[in-house]
Design an enzyme around this catalytic site. Structure first.
Site, PDB file in Angstrom:
ATOM      1  N   TYR A 103      36.646  42.625  34.219  1.00  0.00           N
ATOM      2  CA  TYR A 103      35.921  42.515  35.479  1.00  0.00           C
ATOM      3  C   TYR A 103      35.564  43.911  35.973  1.00  0.00           C
ATOM      4  CZ  TYR A 103      34.959  41.277  40.391  1.00  0.00           C
ATOM      5  OH  TYR A 103      34.381  41.101  41.627  1.00  0.00           O
ATOM      6  N   ASP A 142      36.793  51.904  33.380  1.00  0.00           N
ATOM      7  CA  ASP A 142      36.898  51.333  34.715  1.00  0.00           C
ATOM      8  C   ASP A 142      38.369  51.385  35.103  1.00  0.00           C
ATOM      9  OD1 ASP A 142      37.219  49.806  36.950  1.00  0.00           O
ATOM     10  OD2 ASP A 142      36.023  48.108  36.249  1.00  0.00           O
ATOM     11  N   LYS A 178      40.566  50.550  44.791  1.00  0.00           N
ATOM     12  CA  LYS A 178      41.951  50.151  45.073  1.00  0.00           C
ATOM     13  C   LYS A 178      42.839  51.315  45.533  1.00  0.00           C
ATOM     14  CE  LYS A 178      41.285  45.853  42.787  1.00  0.00           C
ATOM     15  NZ  LYS A 178      40.539  45.494  41.613  1.00  0.00           N
TER      16      LYS A 178
HETATM   17  C1  LIG Z   1      38.987  45.136  41.640  1.00  0.00           C
HETATM   18  C2  LIG Z   1      38.208  45.640  40.473  1.00  0.00           C
HETATM   19  C3  LIG Z   1      36.861  45.965  40.583  1.00  0.00           C
HETATM   20  C4  LIG Z   1      36.044  45.685  41.814  1.00  0.00           C
HETATM   21  O1  LIG Z   1      36.463  46.410  42.920  1.00  0.00           O
HETATM   22  P1  LIG Z   1      36.041  45.894  44.387  1.00  0.00           P
HETATM   23  O2  LIG Z   1      36.583  46.955  45.292  1.00  0.00           O
HETATM   24  O3  LIG Z   1      36.694  44.556  44.549  1.00  0.00           O
HETATM   25  O4  LIG Z   1      34.577  45.807  44.424  1.00  0.00           O
HETATM   26  C5  LIG Z   1      36.241  46.547  39.502  1.00  0.00           C
HETATM   27  N1  LIG Z   1      36.918  46.784  38.363  1.00  0.00           N
HETATM   28  C6  LIG Z   1      38.217  46.471  38.218  1.00  0.00           C
HETATM   29  C7  LIG Z   1      38.919  46.788  36.948  1.00  0.00           C
HETATM   30  C8  LIG Z   1      38.908  45.871  39.264  1.00  0.00           C
HETATM   31  O5  LIG Z   1      40.178  45.520  39.089  1.00  0.00           O
END
Ligand SMILES: *Cc1c(COP(=O)(O)O)cnc(C)c1O
Length: 426
Positions: A144, A239, A267
């Site tokens: 994701y 990511d 995060k």
């Molecule tokens: C949470 C997450 C996102 C998205 O971040 P948001 O602040 O919710 O837009 C993207 N990549 C990873 C790996 C994530 O865990």
């Protein structure tokens, strides 16, 4: 436990907010039941509107690495708020947090702040496309990267070269530029490069996947991706929205010794306020406007309130790097305890863990990619989730999520949790 007030509030919310929530997983759809409304939180605990206390293993999906309402973050935010929360003009604190982040993370010279992980990933992909002059990207099934169009693509069978949109609203035109690969399958990635020679701008990957449950990269997988990117002139994007400032001071690049060309954050970097960021070498990052041609902007990006929270968080981590060792030890202790219970009860399971990311799959088969992660999406998980909740332990309401361990957890909390697992399967 009673959830009367939560149920009432949810019914009210559903009337004015689609599904009653501002982010879908909160709605408990995959486990059933109605979501719990939080009143407040402190350290490792959530307190709900019905007066229940829950030991929290989600921690706002990661940001609360040091616990809820962590005093240095709270104080920094209060002090900043008194002086104005956004100006749309540069402030000194932006450089301060940028310098700190750049000093903590390997292989990055420059960083730009945005407001979410989604924005960070979306912008990193645009930058990679602008920099390479290519349009296609490779992403892995089950990873994701936020909810921007390019990433909401799921595999249909044989959809290696042509993605099909899995969310209405994503156009075929966008979908066709996202090539889907299988996590931990280097040969698969190599074949995608062969079939799309000179067209791939970047690979984007969660270096430890956390959005299909916790799925670690196999030995040599990330290094293999690095090599493939070098061979084909593509950028490697880690990511690290979940892994950044969690698995190590320098994130997965440090932990695995593999260099990425661009890294995205979210995060933890915001300490619980809306912050994302993307970073890389000066050469690549200077492709961004206003110095370069790739446009990217944000009215509230780098606002002092968010930067104050993020800075206080990074400073806390940076000044006490033993936090990562402590987190690892606590999570390993939890893993050992849960394993012992599940063994004793002869429950079929697999536990994957990297540092303070852990998940329990209720199936004995190895979980290495999206397909195998699906084995654990079953009734035993639902029983586990609701059973733990009843005992006062909150884990993610989906088997496709990792747990986010916080340093605020004590060994008493961990023992309490292990006993709760024992009660669930009594
Ligand atoms: C949470 C997450 C996102 C998205 O971040 P948001 O602040 O919710 O837009 C993207 N990549 C990873 C790996 C994530 O865990």
């Amino acid at each position: 436990m009673l959830y009367q007030r939560s149920s009432q509030l949810f019914a009210e919310a559903e009337k004015v907010i689609p599904g009653g929530v501002n982010s879908p997983v909160r709605a408990f759809k995959s486990v059933g039941g109605t979501p719990i409304f939080v009143k407040e939180a402190k350290g490792a605990y959530l307190y709900d509107v019905d007066g229940n206390r829950l030991v929290d293993y989600i921690n706002s999906w990661g940001p609360m690495l040091l616990g809820h309402a962590y005093p240095p973050v709270v104080e920094a935010v209060i002090e900043k708020a008194k002086k104005g929360t956004s100006f749309g003009m540069p402030t000194e604190i932006e450089t301060e947090i940028a310098e700190l982040a750049v000093s903590m993370v390997p292989h990055i010279d420059k960083i730009r702040f945005v407001n979410s992980g989604t924005e960070a990933c979306m912008s990193a992909i645009r930058l990679a496309r602008g920099y390479t002059g290519r349009e296609k990207i490779i992403k892995f099934k089950g990873c994701y990267h936020g909810h921007s169009d390019s990433f909401l693509i799921q595999a249909g069978s044989g959809a290696v070269t042509f993605g099909s949109p899995n969310s209405p609203g994503v156009t075929q035109g966008t979908a066709k530029d996202t090539l889907l690969a299988t996590y931990n399958d280097l040969a698969n990635v190599a074949s995608i490069f062969e079939a799309n020679k000179g067209e791939i701008a970047a690979i984007i990957i969660e270096p430890v996947a956390g959005n299909m449950g916790c799925v670690p990269p196999k030995e040599g997988f990330l290094a293999g991706l690095r090599q493939l990117c070098d061979d084909h002139g593509a950028l490697l994007i880690f990511d690290e929205v979940m892994t950044g400032f969690r698995l190590a001071r320098g994130g997965a690049q440090e932990l695995f010794g593999v260099r990425a060309d661009l890294v995205t954050f979210g995060k933890v970097i915001g300490g619980g306020l809306p912050v994302g960021a993307f970073a890389g070498s000066a050469k690549v990052m200077d492709y961004l406007a206003p110095v370069g041609p790739v446009y990217q902007a944000g009215t509230l990006s780098g606002n002092p309130l968010a930067m104050a929270a993020g800075l206080a968080m990074l400073q806390a981590i940076n000044s006490d790097v033993t936090v990562f060792k402590r987190l690892e030890e606590k999570t390993a202790y939890l893993e050992k305890g849960i394993r012992a219970v599940l063994e004793a009860k002869q429950i079929k399971y697999t536990i994957n863990r990297v540092g303070s990311m852990i998940s329990v799959f209720f199936d004995e088969r190895e979980v290495v990619d999206f397909e195998t992660a699906g084995y654990g999406n079953n009734d035993t998980f639902k029983t586990f989730f609701h059973g733990l909740l009843k005992e006062g332990v909150y884990i993610a309401p989906s088997s496709y999520e990792t747990w986010f361990i916080t340093d605020a957890l004590t060994y008493e909390d961990l023992d309490f949790t292990i006993q709760a697992v024992d009660k669930v399967f009594a």
